[in-house]
Design an enzyme around this catalytic site. Structure first.
Site, short mmCIF file in Angstrom:
data_model
loop_
_atom_site.label_atom_id
_atom_site.label_comp_id
_atom_site.label_asym_id
_atom_site.label_seq_id
_atom_site.Cartn_x
_atom_site.Cartn_y
_atom_site.Cartn_z
N HIS A 240 0.72 -2.71 0.51
CA HIS A 240 -0.41 -2.70 1.20
C HIS A 240 -1.30 -3.81 1.20
O HIS A 240 -1.92 -4.37 2.29
CB HIS A 240 -1.34 -1.59 0.50
CG HIS A 240 -2.57 -1.23 0.94
ND1 HIS A 240 -3.31 -0.13 1.60
CD2 HIS A 240 -3.77 -2.43 0.67
CE1 HIS A 240 -4.46 -0.53 1.68
NE2 HIS A 240 -4.94 -1.64 1.38
N GLU A 241 -1.60 -4.61 -0.06
CA GLU A 241 -2.19 -5.75 0.28
C GLU A 241 -1.45 -6.89 0.80
O GLU A 241 -1.91 -7.72 1.58
CB GLU A 241 -2.51 -5.95 -1.23
CG GLU A 241 -3.44 -5.17 -2.32
CD GLU A 241 -4.54 -4.84 -1.65
OE1 GLU A 241 -5.19 -5.80 -0.92
OE2 GLU A 241 -5.40 -3.76 -1.94
N HIS A 245 -2.88 -5.79 4.62
CA HIS A 245 -3.91 -6.71 5.02
C HIS A 245 -3.46 -7.99 5.40
O HIS A 245 -4.32 -9.03 5.80
CB HIS A 245 -5.12 -6.89 3.67
CG HIS A 245 -5.66 -5.72 3.25
ND1 HIS A 245 -6.40 -4.69 4.35
CD2 HIS A 245 -5.56 -4.82 2.25
CE1 HIS A 245 -6.94 -3.79 4.02
NE2 HIS A 245 -6.38 -3.78 2.69
N GLU A 298 -7.99 -0.44 6.44
CA GLU A 298 -7.28 0.34 5.51
C GLU A 298 -6.10 1.40 6.15
O GLU A 298 -5.23 1.45 5.33
CB GLU A 298 -8.48 1.36 4.58
CG GLU A 298 -9.48 0.28 3.65
CD GLU A 298 -8.66 -0.70 3.03
OE1 GLU A 298 -7.55 -0.51 2.58
OE2 GLU A 298 -9.37 -1.77 2.81
#
Length: 514
Positions: A240-241, A245, A298
Site C-alpha cells: 500500500h505505502e 502511494h 487511499e
C-alpha cells in the site's frame, strides 16, 4: 490555516499558525460583494514557540548535516508560517535515509476534514527497527520490476522510480488524532515525483483482531484471518505505502508551458484517444479532487495492495517463505479488506450521506465495485428478522472474477488521477460510495453489534531527578488514559485557557470551568 468571520466587523480572517505575529489586509470580491479579508499570523504562537525551542535543542543531537538542515527549516516554518519553507524542509527530510531516530511533523494531513482542506498537526518520534527494515528495503530494491505488473501503460508511471527509504519503526510518541500502521510522506505529489519519498511502517501499532471483531465472517474464515493476520498486515501495509502511494504519474503543464509527457503520443488507455487534460501550473491532485482526494488516493493504494496479493512474483520478492501458502493468504487479504469496509459502515452518516473516514470510504468503493461487477463473489445474507447478517466470499472466484474487476477499478483510478479528470473520476467514486437500502440495514446491525474501540495510550518518557530517562506505561483502560494525561500535563498553561476562551464563541464550544 483556519478561516473565521469576525463577529463584530464581519471581516473574513484567515489565521496562520506561526510564532510571528503580523497581519495583512485585502479587499476581495465574493459574488459581487466587496469584503474585507485579513491574513493573521500568530495562531497558537505560544505552542509553536515551545516546539521551536526543542527543535533547535535537538540539533545538538543530530546524526548528520541533513538532519540539522531540516530541523532548521522546520523551525523557520513554524516561526514564520511560510508554506514554501515547509516544502523545503520536506525535501531535506527525504534525503535523511534510515536514521536511528525518525522525526516528522507539520500541519500536513487532512483526513478528518470533511472538505479535505484543513490539515491537522502531526508529530512523530520513533526508533528504527534495523532488522525488520531489511525486508522492506529488499522490497524497495525490487520495486521497479514489480511496478511493471500494474495495469496501466508505462507512460502513466513515473519516468524514474525514486527509490524511497522504507523504514520499520517503533513509535516512541505519536501526536495525531489516531494511530495508523503506515505513512507515505511527504504528502505532496510535486515533491514525490521530483525528490522522492519515505515509507514508514509503525510496527508497534499492529493490533491482532479477535473473533468478536470478525463476527460477521463464518467462524472458520475468521480463524484463518486471525492466524495469518501479521502476514496480511505486513504485506498489505508495505505494498500500500510503497507501490500504492508511491506509484503512478500525474501529467503537468507548468507555468513555463513545459509538459512532463509527450502530448502527441500518450494515449488514454480507457478511450484509446490522446490525453486531452492535465494539471496546470500549481494545480495538484489534492486540490483538483478536493472533496474525495484522500479517500480516492487511499482507495487506489488499497487496490494496489489487493492486486499484488494475486501475483506469485509479489510474494516471491517480499515473502518467499510463504510461497507454499500465498494462494491461501491472498483471498484472506481480500476478505479482511472487505470486512473492514462493511464494519466501517459505522463511519457513514445517513443524515448527510457522507463518509467520515477516508480509508473506510476507499475500501467501501472497492467492495461496491466487486459486488456490482462479479456474480456472487461476495454475498451479504441477512437473517429472517434482519437482526444479523453474514458476509461470504467465494475464494474460488478470486482470480477469475475478482481480479479483473479490481484491475478495471485500479486502471480508472490511476488514469483519471494522471490526467486531472476530476469530473469523471469523482463521478465514478461518488457513485461507488453510495449506500443503498440493503447496506443501510447492514449498517444498522453493524452499529448495534459494534465492539468498543481499543483505547490507544502512549507510554511516557521523561527525565527523572537524576536526569535519567524513565519509561512509564499505563493500563489499557480509561483510568490509564487519565493517568497518562496527568503524567504529561501537571497543569494547564494559562495560554491554553485564554485561547479556549477566545475561540469558543466561533466554534460553539461550552466555556467549562477549569
Amino acid at each position: 490555516t483556519r478561516l473565521f468571520k469576525d463577529l463584530s466587523s464581519n471581516k473574513l480572517i484567515v489565521r496562520f499558525a506561526s510564532v510571528d505575529n503580523r497581519s495583512e489586509a485585502f479587499k476581495i470580491d465574493i459574488n459581487g460583494e466587496e469584503r474585507d479579508l485579513v491574513f493573521q499570523f500568530g495562531d497558537y504562537d505560544f505552542v509553536l514557540a515551545k516546539v521551536n525551542e526543542h527543535l533547535l535543542k535537538a540539533k545538538d543531537f543530530a546524526e548528520n548535516e541533513v538532519q540539522k538542515r531540516y530541523l532548521d527549516l522546520y523551525a523557520q516554518h513554524y516561526q514564520t508560517g511560510d508554506y514554501q519553507t515547509y516544502l523545503e524542509s520536506q525535501i531535506e527530510w527525504v534525503k535523511d535515509t534510515s536514521p536511528v531516530v525518525e522525526y516528522q511533523s507539520g500541519l500536513c494531513l487532512t483526513y478528518l476534514d470533511p472538505r479535505q482542506q484543513r490539515a491537522e498537526f502531526m508529530s512523530i518520534v520513533a526508533l528504527n527497527s534495523k532488522i525488520t527494515s531489511e525486508r522492506t528495503n529488499k522490497l524497495v530494491s525490487e520495486a521497479e520490476e514489480l511496478l511493471k505488473l500494474l495495469p496501466w501503460p508505462s507512460e502513466f508511471e513515473k519516468d524514474k522510480f525514486l527509490k524511497p527509504d522504507f523504514t520499520c519503526i517503533e513509535v516512541v510518541s505519536f501526536g495525531f488524532a489516531y494511530t495508523c500502521l503506515g505513512l507515505c510522506l511527504p504528502h505532496f505529489d510535486e515533491i514525490k515525483q521530483k525528490h522522492g519519498f519515505k515509507n514508514l511502517f509503525l510496527l508497534n501499532s499492529i493490533m491482532i483482531p479477535k473473533q468478536e471483531h470478525l463476527k460477521f465472517l463464518p467462524e472458520d474464515v475468521a480463524e484463518k484471518v486471525i492466524q495469518y493476520h501479521k502476514i496480511i498486515t505486513y504485506f498489505t501495509v508495505c505494498y500500500h505505502e510503497l507501490l500504492g502511494h508511491g506509484s503512478g504519474k500525474v501529467f503537468i503543464k507548468d507555468e513555463k508551458g513545459e509538459m512532463n509527457f509527450d502530448v502527441s503520443t500518450v494515449k488514454n488507455p480507457i478511450t484509446n484517444e490522446n490525453v486531452q487534460s492535465w494539471y496546470l501550473g500549481q494545480e495538484n491532485f489534492f486540490g483538483k479532487f478536493a472533496k474525495y482526494a484522500n479517500a480516492y488516493e487511499e482507495c487506489r493504494s488499497d487496490s494496489v495492495a489487493m492486486y499484488y496479493a494475486c501475483f506469485r512474483e509479489a510474494w516471491e520478492k517480499f515473502y518467499p517463505e510463504q510461497l507454499d501458502n500465498w494462494e491461501q493468504i491472498a483471498p484472506l487479504i481480500w476478505i479482511y479488506y472487505i470486512d473492514l469496509a462493511i464494519r466501517g459502515l459505522e463511519h457513514y452518516s445517513e443524515e448527510t450521506s457522507q463518509w467520515r473516514q477516508a480509508h473506510i470510504n476507499g475500501r467501501y468503493v472497492i467492495f461496491q465495485k466487486l459486488l456490482r461487477d462479479t456474480k456472487d463473489l461476495i454475498r451479504i445474507e441477512l437473517n429472517e428478522d434482519e437482526t444479523d447478517f453474514k458476509f461470504y466470499f467465494d475464494q474460488e472466484k478470486l482470480f477469475s472474477e475478482g481480479l479483473p474487476a479490481l484491475k478495471d477499478l485500479l486502471m480508472k483510478l490511476q488514469v483519471y488521477k494522471s490526467i486531472a479528470d476530476s469530473e469523471t473520476g469523482l463521478g465514478m467514486f461518488e457513485d461507488l460510495s453510495q449506500v443503498d437500502e440493503k447496506m443501510r440495514k447492514v449498517r444498522k446491525i453493524v452499529l448495534e453489534k459494534r465492539v468498543p474501540k481499543r483505547i490507544e495510550i502512549h507510554p511516557y518518557l521523561y527525565l527523572n531527578e537524576n536526569q535519567e530517562v524513565e519509561y512509564q506505561e499505563f493500563s489499557e483502560n480509561f483510568d490509564g488514559l487519565i493517568e497518562s494525561f496527568v503524567a504529561r500535563f501537571q497543569e494547564i498553561p494559562p495560554e491554553f485557557i485564554k485561547k479556549w476562551q477566545e475561540d469558543a464563541p466561533y466554534l460553539q464550544l461550552s466555556l467549562i470551568h477549569i
